[in-house]
Design an enzyme around this catalytic site. Structure first.
Site, PDB file in Angstrom:
ATOM      1  N   CYS A   1      -0.426   1.229   9.558  1.00  0.00           N
ATOM      2  CA  CYS A   1       0.490   0.520   8.684  1.00  0.00           C
ATOM      3  C   CYS A   1       0.069  -0.932   8.414  1.00  0.00           C
ATOM      4  CB  CYS A   1       1.804   0.698   9.413  1.00  0.00           C
ATOM      5  SG  CYS A   1       3.118  -0.352   9.506  1.00  0.00           S
TER       6      CYS A   1
ATOM      7  N   CYS B   1       7.097  -6.049  15.591  1.00  0.00           N
ATOM      8  CA  CYS B   1       6.620  -5.146  16.648  1.00  0.00           C
ATOM      9  C   CYS B   1       5.195  -5.572  17.032  1.00  0.00           C
ATOM     10  CB  CYS B   1       6.631  -3.697  16.169  1.00  0.00           C
ATOM     11  SG  CYS B   1       8.274  -3.181  15.649  1.00  0.00           S
TER      12      CYS B   1
ATOM     13  N   GLU C   1       0.814  -1.206   0.000  1.00  0.00           N
ATOM     14  CA  GLU C   1       0.000   0.000   0.000  1.00  0.00           C
ATOM     15  C   GLU C   1       0.849   1.259   0.000  1.00  0.00           C
ATOM     16  OE1 GLU C   1      -2.433  -1.612   3.354  1.00  0.00           O
ATOM     17  OE2 GLU C   1      -1.276  -0.143   4.464  1.00  0.00           O
TER      18      GLU C   1
ATOM     19  N   CYS D   1       1.794  -3.759  15.551  1.00  0.00           N
ATOM     20  CA  CYS D   1       1.788  -3.338  14.146  1.00  0.00           C
ATOM     21  C   CYS D   1       1.194  -4.415  13.244  1.00  0.00           C
ATOM     22  CB  CYS D   1       3.214  -3.028  13.724  1.00  0.00           C
ATOM     23  SG  CYS D   1       3.377  -2.701  11.955  1.00  0.00           S
TER      24      CYS D   1
ATOM     25  N   CYS E   1       6.698  -7.521   7.192  1.00  0.00           N
ATOM     26  CA  CYS E   1       7.867  -7.031   7.921  1.00  0.00           C
ATOM     27  C   CYS E   1       8.329  -8.108   8.897  1.00  0.00           C
ATOM     28  CB  CYS E   1       7.521  -5.749   8.678  1.00  0.00           C
ATOM     29  SG  CYS E   1       8.938  -5.031   9.535  1.00  0.00           S
TER      30      CYS E   1
ATOM     31  N   CYS F   1       3.190   8.321   1.493  1.00  0.00           N
ATOM     32  CA  CYS F   1       3.826   7.324   2.353  1.00  0.00           C
ATOM     33  C   CYS F   1       4.042   6.044   1.549  1.00  0.00           C
ATOM     34  CB  CYS F   1       2.911   7.082   3.554  1.00  0.00           C
ATOM     35  SG  CYS F   1       3.521   5.807   4.645  1.00  0.00           S
TER      36      CYS F   1
HETATM   37  N1  SAH Z   1       9.357  -0.015   9.906  1.00  0.00           N
HETATM   38  C1  SAH Z   1       9.528   1.377  10.035  1.00  0.00           C
HETATM   39  C2  SAH Z   1       8.624   2.177   9.111  1.00  0.00           C
HETATM   40  C3  SAH Z   1       7.256   1.667   8.900  1.00  0.00           C
HETATM   41  S1  SAH Z   1       6.187   1.655  10.326  1.00  0.00           S
HETATM   42  C4  SAH Z   1       9.331   1.809  11.470  1.00  0.00           C
HETATM   43  O1  SAH Z   1       8.908   0.996  12.283  1.00  0.00           O
HETATM   44  O2  SAH Z   1       9.656   2.946  11.762  1.00  0.00           O
HETATM   45  C5  SAH Z   1       5.692   3.374  10.298  1.00  0.00           C
HETATM   46  C6  SAH Z   1       5.181   3.871  11.613  1.00  0.00           C
HETATM   47  O3  SAH Z   1       3.875   3.365  11.879  1.00  0.00           O
HETATM   48  C7  SAH Z   1       6.071   3.498  12.770  1.00  0.00           C
HETATM   49  O4  SAH Z   1       6.363   4.580  13.603  1.00  0.00           O
HETATM   50  C8  SAH Z   1       5.202   2.496  13.449  1.00  0.00           C
HETATM   51  O5  SAH Z   1       5.582   2.363  14.760  1.00  0.00           O
HETATM   52  C9  SAH Z   1       3.808   3.065  13.221  1.00  0.00           C
HETATM   53  N2  SAH Z   1       2.735   2.125  13.551  1.00  0.00           N
HETATM   54  C10 SAH Z   1       2.707   0.803  13.378  1.00  0.00           C
HETATM   55  N3  SAH Z   1       1.578   0.259  13.879  1.00  0.00           N
HETATM   56  C11 SAH Z   1       0.856   1.286  14.378  1.00  0.00           C
HETATM   57  C12 SAH Z   1      -0.399   1.388  15.064  1.00  0.00           C
HETATM   58  N4  SAH Z   1      -1.152   0.319  15.279  1.00  0.00           N
HETATM   59  N5  SAH Z   1      -0.809   2.612  15.460  1.00  0.00           N
HETATM   60  C13 SAH Z   1      -0.075   3.708  15.224  1.00  0.00           C
HETATM   61  N6  SAH Z   1       1.122   3.682  14.589  1.00  0.00           N
HETATM   62  C14 SAH Z   1       1.590   2.485  14.179  1.00  0.00           C
HETATM   63 FE1  SF4 Z   2       7.947  -3.477  10.918  1.00  0.00          FE
HETATM   64 FE2  SF4 Z   2       5.669  -2.451  11.806  1.00  0.00          FE
HETATM   65 FE3  SF4 Z   2       7.773  -2.665  13.435  1.00  0.00          FE
HETATM   66 FE4  SF4 Z   2       7.810  -0.855  11.456  1.00  0.00          FE
HETATM   67  S1  SF4 Z   2       6.437  -0.870  13.215  1.00  0.00           S
HETATM   68  S2  SF4 Z   2       9.462  -2.289  12.050  1.00  0.00           S
HETATM   69  S3  SF4 Z   2       6.661  -1.975   9.885  1.00  0.00           S
HETATM   70  S4  SF4 Z   2       6.664  -4.382  12.494  1.00  0.00           S
END
Ligand code: SAH
Ligand code: SF4
Length: 369
Positions: free
Chosen positions: A355, A128, A96, A131, A124, A117
């Site tokens: 994301c 995390c 996306e 996410c 990934c 974006c």
């Molecule tokens: N992997 C990279 C970039 C992609 S994630 C990173 O982690 O920085 C982009 C952003 O979306 C990150 O700051 C991530 O922590 C945030 N994100 C992921 N899941 C989310 C959620 N459920 N609510 C709000 N932000 C979220």
């Molecule tokens: Fe990967 Fe989501 Fe963690 Fe970013 S926030 S590193 S996209 S698992």
């Protein structure tokens, strides 16, 4: 896992690599500039649009390169002006790309700040806990051509909105590398993509208006600090102590704060630019005032800006966002400590903008057929 397309995406070629391919094929190298001009400046959508190239060259190009390695599945516009493009790659993977139009007070949408974006991986591997992209694990890296092509798709969408004039990518304020995936876990592809996005012969987008977000892969933060294309850096911190951060971000075991923070400092000193620390607020996980105070100290030491993001609900996860009052208290601790901090009002909440969520939903629908 690697995906090996039969034809290389044209959007993954640099001026140097395309010139070399043409020379090997017995063509003059200046053709490379003409071809890239058609792609990025004149926005050709078919090889036969490239009318100043001889027919035999166009035939060879069509056999050798894929003009665009992805196609639009659908675009979904949210009420609060987020435009989400679901794109399908050559192996049917989904990614996306999101366009965020933030209206400025008192002026119409056409004067809004526009951000794109982009994604860098399918899924990934970083895992995390909050996410949607992390939930499915890593399917594969995107190649440079697939990263760049997302921006061309955005241009095509903008062209369609403004039928008379071709919309310039430069009319966007920012590109953020914050979609699905961990960009620094796919370093060679993102580095080539940044070169193409930035170059005059490519998309010509200023490096200072590009922000790359990482979960904290220390060796590649240091590599990025030495990259000639000086993009801005955002770091997903989400925990101000190792104890809290490790609980929600497994990457913190390999690169705890004692390693991460000095690397961020090195980056920021090399670039003379403020780094952004991103901090998702999750109820009873990382929203205590003690975390706020520790985050304040970290941000002060790094001269960093803090972006607080109320947790966006992910289907299937238990976490909650804190109350507005709690969010306010947290941001006040930072501001009282003279740390520059913003509390983000989530854009696109109504279309699952967090994301990876749109893809997750579509993958689930496909799986249930
Ligand atoms: N992997 C990279 C970039 C992609 S994630 C990173 O982690 O920085 C982009 C952003 O979306 C990150 O700051 C991530 O922590 C945030 N994100 C992921 N899941 C989310 C959620 N459920 N609510 C709000 N932000 C979220
Ligand atoms: Fe990967 Fe989501 Fe963690 Fe970013 S926030 S590193 S996209 S698992």
């Amino acid at each position: 896992m690697k995906f090996a397309p039969t034809r290389a995406p044209l959007t993954g070629e640099t001026l140097a690599s395309l010139s070399a391919r043409l020379r090997e094929h017995g063509e003059p190298a200046y053709r490379a500039k003409q071809i890239l001009d058609w792609l990025y400046k004149k926005r050709a959508r078919a090889w036969d649009d490239m009318t100043n190239l001889p027919k035999r060259l166009r035939t060879w190009l069509a056999e050798t390169f894929d003009l665009l390695p992805l196609s639009l599945v659908h675009g979904k516009q949210s009420l609060d002006v987020t435009d989400k493009l679901l794109l399908e790659l050559g192996d049917q993977s989904l990614i996306e790309t999101v366009i965020i139009r933030a209206p400025q007070d008192g002026v119409g949408l056409e004067h809004s700040r526009k951000t794109i974006c982009i994604s860098t991986q399918v899924g990934c591997a970083m895992g995390c806990k909050f996410c949607a992209s992390g939930l499915m694990g890593l399917k594969r890296d995107l190649n440079a051509g697939e990263i760049v092509a997302q921006l061309l798709q955005v241009c095509y969408r903008e062209d369609a909105r403004t039928p008379r004039a071709r919309a310039e990518l430069a009319s966007f304020d920012n590109i953020v590398v914050m979609g699905m995936g961990e960009p620094l876990a796919n370093y060679p592809a993102i580095s080539t993509a940044l070169e193409i996005i930035n170059a005059d012969w490519g998309l010509g987008f200023g490096a200072r208006r590009i922000t790359l977000s990482t979960s904290g892969l220390v060796p590649n933060i240091l590599k990025l600090a030495d990259n000639p294309i000086g993009v801005r850096l955002a770091v997903s911190l989400h925990g101000a102590t190792d104890e809290v951060r490790t609980q929600i971000m497994p990457v913190n075991k390999a690169y705890p704060l004692a390693k991460l923070l000095p690397a961020v400092k090195t980056f920021s000193e090399k670039h003379g630019r403020m780094v952004t620390l991103e901090f998702i607020l999750i109820e009873d996980v990382n929203d205590s005032l003690d975390q706020a105070r520790k985050l304040r100290d970290i941000a002060r030491d790094l001269h960093a800006h803090v972006n607080l993001i109320p947790y966006n609900t992910v289907h299937g996860l238990e976490w909650k966002r804190p109350s507005l009052a709690r969010q306010q208290k947290f941001v006040e601790v930072l501001r009282e400590g003279r740390v520059s901090a913003t509390l983000r009002r989530e854009k696109g909440h109504d279309i699952d903008a967090a994301c990876g969520q749109l893809r997750l939903q579509t993958e689930k629908e496909r799986a249930s057929f």
